[in-house]
Write a protein that holds these residues in place. Structure first.
Motif, short mmCIF file in Angstrom:
data_model
loop_
_atom_site.label_atom_id
_atom_site.label_comp_id
_atom_site.label_asym_id
_atom_site.label_seq_id
_atom_site.Cartn_x
_atom_site.Cartn_y
_atom_site.Cartn_z
N PRO A 125 0.80 -1.23 0.00
CA PRO A 125 0.00 0.00 0.00
C PRO A 125 0.83 1.29 0.00
CG PRO A 125 -0.90 -1.58 1.56
CD PRO A 125 0.44 -2.11 1.14
N THR A 126 2.12 1.20 0.34
CA THR A 126 2.96 2.39 0.38
C THR A 126 3.69 2.63 -0.93
OG1 THR A 126 4.97 1.29 1.19
CG2 THR A 126 3.34 1.96 2.85
N THR A 127 3.45 1.78 -1.95
CA THR A 127 4.19 1.91 -3.19
C THR A 127 3.27 2.22 -4.36
OG1 THR A 127 4.05 -0.41 -3.88
CG2 THR A 127 5.80 0.17 -2.31
N VAL A 128 3.78 3.00 -5.29
CA VAL A 128 3.02 3.33 -6.49
C VAL A 128 3.00 2.15 -7.46
CG1 VAL A 128 2.88 4.90 -8.46
CG2 VAL A 128 3.55 5.77 -6.21
N SER A 129 4.10 1.42 -7.53
CA SER A 129 4.16 0.30 -8.47
C SER A 129 3.10 -0.76 -8.18
CB SER A 129 5.56 -0.34 -8.46
OG SER A 129 5.81 -0.96 -7.23
N SER A 130 2.66 -0.87 -6.92
CA SER A 130 1.64 -1.87 -6.60
C SER A 130 0.35 -1.61 -7.36
CB SER A 130 1.35 -1.87 -5.10
OG SER A 130 0.73 -0.67 -4.68
N ARG A 131 0.10 -0.37 -7.75
CA ARG A 131 -1.13 -0.03 -8.48
C ARG A 131 -1.18 -0.71 -9.85
NH1 ARG A 131 -0.19 1.98 -3.68
NH2 ARG A 131 -1.42 3.79 -3.12
N PRO A 147 -1.54 -7.48 4.90
CA PRO A 147 -1.87 -7.23 6.31
C PRO A 147 -2.48 -5.84 6.52
CG PRO A 147 0.34 -8.14 6.08
CD PRO A 147 -0.11 -7.78 4.70
N ALA A 148 -3.42 -5.75 7.42
CA ALA A 148 -4.03 -4.45 7.74
C ALA A 148 -2.99 -3.46 8.25
CB ALA A 148 -5.14 -4.64 8.76
N THR A 149 -1.94 -3.97 8.90
CA THR A 149 -0.89 -3.10 9.44
C THR A 149 -0.08 -2.42 8.35
OG1 THR A 149 0.57 -5.02 9.61
CG2 THR A 149 -0.67 -4.39 11.58
N HIS A 150 -0.19 -2.88 7.09
CA HIS A 150 0.56 -2.27 6.00
C HIS A 150 -0.13 -1.02 5.45
CE1 HIS A 150 3.26 -5.93 4.78
NE2 HIS A 150 3.40 -5.56 6.04
N PHE A 151 -1.36 -0.76 5.93
CA PHE A 151 -2.08 0.45 5.52
C PHE A 151 -1.87 1.53 6.57
CE2 PHE A 151 -4.31 -2.93 3.31
CZ PHE A 151 -4.53 -2.39 2.06
N ALA A 152 -1.65 2.76 6.11
CA ALA A 152 -1.50 3.89 7.01
C ALA A 152 -2.74 4.77 6.89
CB ALA A 152 -0.25 4.70 6.65
N PRO A 153 -3.52 4.94 7.97
CA PRO A 153 -4.78 5.69 7.90
C PRO A 153 -4.63 7.12 7.39
CG PRO A 153 -4.63 4.46 9.95
CD PRO A 153 -3.28 4.35 9.30
N GLU A 154 -3.47 7.74 7.63
CA GLU A 154 -3.29 9.13 7.23
C GLU A 154 -2.78 9.28 5.81
OE1 GLU A 154 0.56 7.63 8.87
OE2 GLU A 154 -1.56 7.50 9.42
N SER A 155 -2.52 8.16 5.11
CA SER A 155 -1.95 8.22 3.76
C SER A 155 -3.06 8.30 2.72
CB SER A 155 -1.09 6.98 3.50
OG SER A 155 -1.92 5.84 3.34
N GLU A 156 -2.67 8.39 1.44
CA GLU A 156 -3.66 8.41 0.38
C GLU A 156 -4.19 7.01 0.08
OE1 GLU A 156 -1.35 8.25 -3.85
OE2 GLU A 156 -1.29 10.18 -2.83
N THR A 157 -3.62 6.00 0.75
CA THR A 157 -4.12 4.63 0.63
C THR A 157 -4.39 4.08 2.03
OG1 THR A 157 -2.65 4.39 -1.28
CG2 THR A 157 -3.73 2.40 -0.50
N PRO A 158 -5.47 4.52 2.67
CA PRO A 158 -5.72 4.14 4.06
C PRO A 158 -6.30 2.74 4.25
CG PRO A 158 -7.45 5.57 3.29
CD PRO A 158 -6.44 5.49 2.18
#
Length: 260
Positions: A125-131, A147-158
């Protein structure tokens, strides 16, 4: 021994002997004995605080593999040309063990302090290439394996819904752009590299300053698409074992995740 090497290859953080034994579910005495042998042969290294990491011989094995893999030699040449044309840092990325793995990385000429990190792993979720890399993977498979822990609620991919929406948007555009996912000052543009069956097997990414991407993205995208097409054409005549393995594992891993 191979289980130990694979565990350390996939690790996000270093292991001690005890934590390694616990993670693998084997007796500590077995792990201690095998780790000592691997340390003596240079396959592992031990830090002063006792944690274990891959050693120099593991690195040499990777270099030997790359020297005999024609696709990656071609990919390195393609990335070098892309860097010369754009001035930006470039990477070749894949999905491995449900993380982004940087397979190749070339430092840019315009901003030498932007250092791409070959061999590093990042949560998807923190990488553009994953899209682009996750195109074609069903939502339930993504939910089962990221994993749910790989998402950051404050990011553009929460959350998973946002990721799926971004994957669909990238599919419609043929590329993906993201801002500040890993560093708020850095933006990334990614395009897919496709195998003979049109499955996205890898992604080419350009890393640049966020303040520049708005003015440079349009002029750089044709060079990126041309580079990706060159690699896609190469895959029609030269097999790439790493890419084939990772793509198959992505699909089988997602299926096994649903069954658990």
């Amino acid at each position: 021994m191979l289980d130990i090497l694979e565990k350390l290859f996939e690790a996000e953080t270093p292991y001690s002997r005890n934590s390694l034994a616990s993670a693998m579910g084997v007796p500590r005495s077995t792990v201690y004995t095998l780790v000592d042998q691997l340390l003596a042969r240079g396959w592992l290294e031990q830090s002063p605080n006792g944690t274990i990491t891959l050693g120099h011989k593991s690195g040499l094995l990777g270099l030997a593999y790359r020297c005999h893999t024609h696709f990656e030699q071609t990919a390195n040449e393609v990335l070098l040309q892309l860097v010369e044309e754009t001035g930006q840092a470039a990477e070749l990325n894949v999905v491995d063990n449900w993380q982004q793995l940087v397979v190749l990385a070339i430092k840019g000429t315009e901003h030498s302090y932007l250092q791409p990190m070959m061999g590093w792993r990042f949560p998807l979720p923190t990488t553009v290439s994953s899209r682009v890399l996750l195109d074609g993977v069903p939502t339930d498979r993504l939910s089962a394996n990221i994993p749910a822990t790989h998402f950051a609620p404050e990011s553009e991919t929460p959350d998973i819904e946002a990721l799926v929406s971004q994957i669909e948007h990238a599919r419609s555009k043929g590329f993906a752009i993201g801002h500040g996912l890993i560093d708020r000052h850095i933006s990334v543009m990614a395009v897919p590299v496709r195998d003979s069956a049109s499955a996205c097997i890898a992604a080419i990414s350009l890393i640049m300053l966020s303040e520049e991407i708005a003015t440079k993205a349009e002029t750089m995208r044709p060079a990126m698409l041309h580079a990706a097409q060159r690699l896609s054409d190469t895959l029609r005549v030269i097999p790439w074992p790493m890419g084939v393995h990772n793509l198959a594992k992505l699909r089988s891993a997602s299926e096994s995740g649903l069954s658990q």
